[in-house]
Enzyme design. Structure first.
Site, mmCIF file in Angstrom:
data_model
loop_
_atom_site.group_PDB
_atom_site.id
_atom_site.type_symbol
_atom_site.label_atom_id
_atom_site.label_comp_id
_atom_site.label_asym_id
_atom_site.label_seq_id
_atom_site.Cartn_x
_atom_site.Cartn_y
_atom_site.Cartn_z
ATOM 1 N N ALA A 42 0.825 -1.209 0.000
ATOM 2 C CA ALA A 42 0.000 0.000 0.000
ATOM 3 C C ALA A 42 0.857 1.255 0.000
ATOM 4 O O ALA A 42 1.772 1.397 0.812
ATOM 5 C CB ALA A 42 -0.922 0.008 1.213
ATOM 6 N N GLY A 47 6.511 0.839 5.624
ATOM 7 C CA GLY A 47 7.414 -0.072 4.923
ATOM 8 C C GLY A 47 7.470 0.208 3.435
ATOM 9 O O GLY A 47 8.545 0.190 2.820
ATOM 10 N N CYS A 48 6.319 0.474 2.839
ATOM 11 C CA CYS A 48 6.275 0.736 1.397
ATOM 12 C C CYS A 48 6.966 2.050 1.062
ATOM 13 O O CYS A 48 7.589 2.177 0.010
ATOM 14 C CB CYS A 48 4.835 0.727 0.910
ATOM 15 S SG CYS A 48 4.067 -0.896 1.107
ATOM 16 N N THR A 49 6.871 3.030 1.961
ATOM 17 C CA THR A 49 7.566 4.293 1.751
ATOM 18 C C THR A 49 9.077 4.076 1.819
ATOM 19 O O THR A 49 9.824 4.564 0.961
ATOM 20 C CB THR A 49 7.105 5.335 2.787
ATOM 21 O OG1 THR A 49 5.709 5.567 2.598
ATOM 22 C CG2 THR A 49 7.874 6.637 2.643
ATOM 23 N N ALA A 52 10.079 2.287 -1.450
ATOM 24 C CA ALA A 52 9.978 3.164 -2.617
ATOM 25 C C ALA A 52 11.085 4.217 -2.610
ATOM 26 O O ALA A 52 11.689 4.499 -3.653
ATOM 27 C CB ALA A 52 8.607 3.834 -2.656
#
Length: 159
Positions: A42, A47-49, A52
């Site tokens: 998401a 974590g995704c930030t 990315a």
């Protein structure tokens, strides 16, 4: 779904998705080039930030080695655009709201979240060669340190 995982030597499943700007992006657009496709749960989550931003910060070294990065999540294009703007991301973020591409790559399925078994996105990365063949299929990767590990596996120095 996890028993149908892709492996090195498999042909990468074709896809066409909408990016954060509403443009149609197909894997075939990158024929003849090396591509890193990564699936994340998401946009704008911690974590995704982290992941990315690691790809963003490593993009010069990856591009210098001939790799294009594509991020895929189930978020809609508007949320992907917010993510791009907030984190100054510099690669396509593709929207797979119906999970068709997640299923094709076996990145949707049972996983443990805080000790409970749920169906969700399995954080995964695929390295695809110029002929569209999977060179590396990495499932259940960690967000932190993943890009550094990937660069090491690919023999790419940090920029």
């Amino acid at each position: 779904m996890t028993d149908n995982r892709l492996a090195p030597g498999d042909t990468a499943p074709a896809f066409t998705l909408i990016d954060q700007d509403g443009n149609s992006v197909s894997l075939s657009d990158y024929a003849g080039r090396k591509v890193i496709v990564y699936f994340y749960p998401a946009a704008m989550t911690p974590g995704c930030t982290t992941q990315a931003c690691d790809f963003r910060d490593s993009l010069n070294s990856l591009a210098g080695a001939g790799y294009q990065v594509l991020g895929i999540s189930k978020d809609n294009a508007a949320k992907q655009k917010q993510f791009e703007n907030k984190e100054h991301l510099n690669f396509p973020l593709l929207s797979d709201e119906d999970l068709a591409v997640h299923h094709a790559y076996s990145t949707w399925g049972p996983k443990s979240l805080y000790g409970k078994l749920i169906d969700g996105v399995i954080r995964s990365t695929f390295v695809i060669d110029e002929q569209g063949t999977i060179e590396q299929a990495l499932y259940n990767v960690k967000a932190t340190g993943h890009v550094a590990m990937l660069r090491k596996r690919l023999g790419i120095d940090a920029a």
